[in-house]
Design an enzyme around this catalytic site. Structure first.
Site: not given
Length: 413
Positions: A83, A178
């Site tokens: 991400d 994350e």
């Protein structure tokens, strides 16, 4: 050793896929578009010859490179996240490649007059003569952490193609979310099955980190009273003014722009309000556990003090811990840091051992039973339009992974 064109093309293929996470979502992954890269990675890992490739219901991608040696070696792992931060757009990333960087200003976007200058970003001068991948000034790049993914995939591919390099069993995992602090929340450590691992999520070439901030998020909600301003005498309570008192009462020099090294801070990341209600969002950071707890207590005490001035509960505070300093979990197994340091030195990289002024999946994983230091991925200026990554740094990070696999196998002969 590592083909420059191949690693560049792989990286660009990843950053072209928008994987921005969303802190307001309760799902995992927090955005559906993260599945696009997760599925691509799972297929690619199969294509390069890894085994036990899986992608679970939360988009965690895992795979195995089996041992090619007869003796027992601890299973090690490598982890990166796919991400990108919600702080800046990752949609329609249009990378530019600067060959043989000459040390001068780089025009990211001529139309908008956006310049990447070594006068401001001095680290650029380390990379004179190298190939640098930059943005077009309208999005982030995504090197955090698609550079790490690129390096892990490239290293696994190289080890598959060069079986003469000895290595034990290697596990890899790519995680969602994350950037919003949830990358390890649904990480199945038991399924992963490694004795220790490394996140490839650091910045400049050479970084090696095994301590990070203790981290918390604080949400302060200030309640006011809205009354017609023409008739507000002794009746209106403007929540924005109370919020301003709160902000100004915290130590002004203990903010990100005034701190470095192991110095902690309070960071006001968002403010939204009107007369009736104002909401402040802070992140609290400190490497020292005692100082970290004191920072949280300072905010609670400040809320109580301001409420007493108004003789009512006009402010509410909610503090949630996010992650802790992994140092206490890594220090008992410092040989895993020593191996990483030696791997860097053997491929010609000077280790830079320092605390992370942030956090990685490795911080949470270390407390989940998987000690997990952090190794450089090579990018700079994460989370914004000035982000860049030297291709040579990605090549070296890939070499470090390969050398780590080899050194671990030799250590346990």
């Amino acid at each position: 050793m590592i083909n420059k064109e191949r690693i560049t093309n792989r990286f660009i293929s990843y950053i072209k896929i928008d994987t921005q996470s969303d802190p307001s979502s309760n799902s995992t992954p927090s955005t559906l578009k993260q599945w696009d890269l997760a599925k691509k990675l799972a297929e690619e890992l199969k294509e390069i010859g890894l085994q036990d490739v899986s992608i679970d219901e939360h988009a965690y991608v895992m795979a195995t490179l089996p041992s090619n040696i007869p003796h027992q070696v601890p299973v090690i792992g490598f982890v990166a996240h796919f991400d990108t931060t919600p702080d800046f757009s990752g949609t329609n990333v249009n990378p530019q490649i600067i060959e043989n960087y000459d040390g001068n200003d780089i025009v990211l976007n001529k139309e908008k007059d956006i310049i990447l200058s070594p006068e401001y970003f001095e680290d650029l001068l380390q990379y004179k003569g190298q190939t640098i991948i930059i943005t077009d000034g309208t999005t982030l790049l995504g090197a955090d952490d698609k550079a790490g993914i690129t390096e892990i995939v490239s290293a696994m591919e190289y080890l598959v193609d060069n079986p003469e390099i000895p290595h034990g069993t290697i596990r890899i995992c790519f995680t969602p979310d994350e950037e919003i602090g949830r990358g390890a929340h649904k990480f199945d450590v038991e399924k992963f099955g490694a004795e220790w691992a490394y996140t490839m999520d650091g910045s400049q070439i050479g970084e090696l980190e095994y301590e990070n901030f203790n981290a918390a998020q604080a949400v302060i909600t200030v309640e006011g009273k809205s009354v017609h301003p023409g008739y507000a005498k002794d009746k209106m309570v403007n929540s924005m003014y109370i919020a301003q008192d709160f902000i100004n009462s915290l130590p002004r020099l203990e903010t990100p722009e005034h701190t470095e090294g192991r110095q902690g801070f309070f960071h006001l990341s968002s403010i939204k309000g009107d007369v009736e209600e104002t909401k402040l969002e802070y992140i609290i950071r400190d490497h020292d556990t005692t100082h970290f707890e004191a920072r949280k207590e300072m905010m609670r005490d400040l809320v109580s003090e301001i409420c007493s001035q108004y003789e009512r509960e006009c402010i509410k505070i909610e503090i949630k811990d996010q992650y802790r300093n992994m140092r206490e979990k890594v220090e008992p197994v410092m040989h895993i840091v020593d191996l990483a340091q030696k791997a860097m030195e053997e491929v010609g990289v000077t280790p830079i051992i320092k605390p992370i002024r942030g956090g990685t999946d490795g911080a949470q994983l270390s407390f989940m039973g998987l000690p997990c230091p952090n190794i450089f991925a090579g990018g700079h200026n994460f989370h914004g339009k000035y982000e860049y990554v030297p291709v040579e740094s990605m090549q070296k990070a890939t070499e470090v992974i390969i050398k780590l696999a080899e050194l671990t196998a030799k250590k346990y002969e």
